[in-house]
Design a protein around this motif. Structure first.
Motif, short mmCIF file in Angstrom:
data_model
loop_
_atom_site.label_atom_id
_atom_site.label_comp_id
_atom_site.label_asym_id
_atom_site.label_seq_id
_atom_site.Cartn_x
_atom_site.Cartn_y
_atom_site.Cartn_z
N LEU A 123 0.74 -1.27 0.05
CA LEU A 123 -0.06 0.02 -0.10
C LEU A 123 0.88 1.33 0.04
CD1 LEU A 123 -2.53 1.60 0.44
CD2 LEU A 123 -2.34 1.36 2.67
N LYS A 126 2.59 1.87 -3.33
CA LYS A 126 1.82 2.01 -4.37
C LYS A 126 1.36 3.55 -4.29
CE LYS A 126 -3.10 1.09 -5.88
NZ LYS A 126 -3.54 2.30 -5.55
N ASP A 127 1.29 4.12 -3.04
CA ASP A 127 0.75 5.57 -2.67
C ASP A 127 2.15 6.46 -2.53
OD1 ASP A 127 -1.72 4.68 -2.39
OD2 ASP A 127 -1.97 4.86 -0.31
N THR A 167 -5.35 -3.69 0.85
CA THR A 167 -4.12 -3.25 1.49
C THR A 167 -4.55 -1.93 2.10
OG1 THR A 167 -3.82 -1.96 -0.72
CG2 THR A 167 -2.62 -4.03 -0.37
N GLU A 195 -7.04 -1.70 -7.73
CA GLU A 195 -5.74 -1.78 -6.64
C GLU A 195 -5.72 -3.21 -6.51
OE1 GLU A 195 -7.69 -1.89 -2.25
OE2 GLU A 195 -8.36 -0.02 -3.26
N LEU A 253 -6.48 -7.62 -9.64
CA LEU A 253 -6.68 -6.30 -9.17
C LEU A 253 -8.26 -6.20 -9.18
CD1 LEU A 253 -4.50 -4.61 -12.06
CD2 LEU A 253 -3.96 -5.13 -9.73
#
Length: 362
Positions: A123, A126-127, A167, A195, A253
């Motif tokens: 997570l 990804k961010d 996540t 996601e 996903l």
């Protein structure tokens, strides 16, 4: 005559003796003066030597003082230099600590022993959030506490190593239970399209396909303890049948495929024919396992399943009335016409008979 004959020799002898007597004091005086003179000279020499020694000592003391003064000055200079160096080093260290503290405050820390560490890392990555894993991971060979003596390991489920399949914290859009006269076998978790969805437990992929009438793209994983987990409505599947997955591995996903009105994850937990409410195991809004998830009674979960099946047997039946169409019945169950045909083994386009009992789920 005799006296006259010997008179002159006697006189000569006496004269010699007189002369000798006269000479002796003079030579004695001379020798004593010589002695005194030599003594005085030696005394002077000694004095000079003593004076030289004293002068040398004095010079040595002066030189020693000068050397000590130089050494003290050098020491003071060095101590000042060292003090400045220590001050500089202390200032640098303080700056580094301050910078480290400031950087650490902006870095998210993940405990190495957190079972959701991998998921959290996914997570944050990804961010674009900076993170670091802290602590030392405990050995997997560490001894575990045995179950209570009154129970056997086969009498309960242990979900303590399970990961949340999404996540981040997520609300539940639709709960487990009877919905639209049929059983909603899992929970719908609110997610963002595309996601990552991750495996909750280690196991083997036994289904990875597209189901038009319901799940859309979905993956079913079988785990060693007989538990199965299902991940539905995916926009994309990342695994194939036979693949071995581990907690945190991406299985697909999140998406909006199949019978779905918006992007969400349909998540199920099964044990043979028994459906388990995922919210008994996972607290999705807080993104953590429920208390007691390490010791869930099989007997209680089985009883809960059969109780809901009894209730469903009354609600999951539609008796066809005059004028009802397949579309009407499918709408009542909130399923597709194809699903209604498949669940009830109906032949396509065959008209419905009055009094016929149809089911909305198997």
């Amino acid at each position: 005559m005799i006296f006259t004959k010997h008179k002159w020799p006697s006189l000569a002898v006496m004269l010699v003796m007189a002369l000798l007597l006269l000479c002796i004091p003079a030579s004695a005086n001379t020798s004593s003066s010589h002695a005194k003179k030599s003594k005085a000279e030696s005394t002077k020499v000694e004095k000079k030597k003593v004076e030289k020694k004293k002068a040398k000592k004095k010079n040595n003391k002066k030189q020693a003082k000068k050397n000590d003064s130089k050494k003290n000055k050098a020491k003071k200079k060095k101590s000042k230099k060292d003090a400045k160096k220590i001050e500089s080093q202390a200032a640098q260290k303080a700056t580094q600590q301050r910078n480290t503290a400031e950087s650490d405050s902006s870095v998210v820390k993940i405990d190495a022993n957190d079972p959701k560490a991998f998921t959290k890392a996914l997570l944050y990555e990804k961010d674009g959030v900076e993170f670091k894993v802290v602590g030392k991971k405990k050995s997997e060979d560490a001894p575990t506490m045995p179950p209570p003596a009154a129970e056997k390991p086969g009498d309960y489920f242990d979900f303590s190593t399970m990961l949340v399949p999404v996540t981040h914290e997520a609300s539940i859009g639709s709960k487990y239970g009877i919905r639209d006269h049929r059983l909603h076998r899992g929970v719908d978790v609110s997610v963002i399209k595309d996601e990552p969805v991750v495996a909750a437990l280690p196991g083997e992929v036994i289904i990875s396909k597209y189901n038009k009438g319901g799940y859309g793209h979905y993956v079913l994983v079988e785990h060693e303890n007989g538990i199965q987990t299902l991940y539905g409505h995916l926009s994309e599947r990342s695994v194939q049948v036979g693949d071995r997955v581990f907690p945190g591995d991406v299985v697909g996903l999140a998406g909006n495929t199949g019978k779905s009105s918006a992007a969400h994850l349909h998540f199920e937990i099964r044990y043979g024919e028994i459906n388990i409410d995922p919210e008994i195991v996972i607290n999705f809004p807080k993104w953590e396992l429920q208390k007691g998830a390490d010791h869930l009674s099989k007997k209680q979960l089985t009883t809960a399943h059969y109780n809901i099946q009894k209730k469903l047997s009354k609600e999951n039946v539609y008796v066809v009335h005059k004028g009802d169409t397949v579309e009407d019945v499918a709408r009542w169950f909130n399923i597709s016409v194809d699903a209604l045909y498949r669940i009830n083994n109906l032949k396509p386009k065959k008209p419905l008979k009055v009094g016929m009992k149809l089911r909305g789920c198997q």
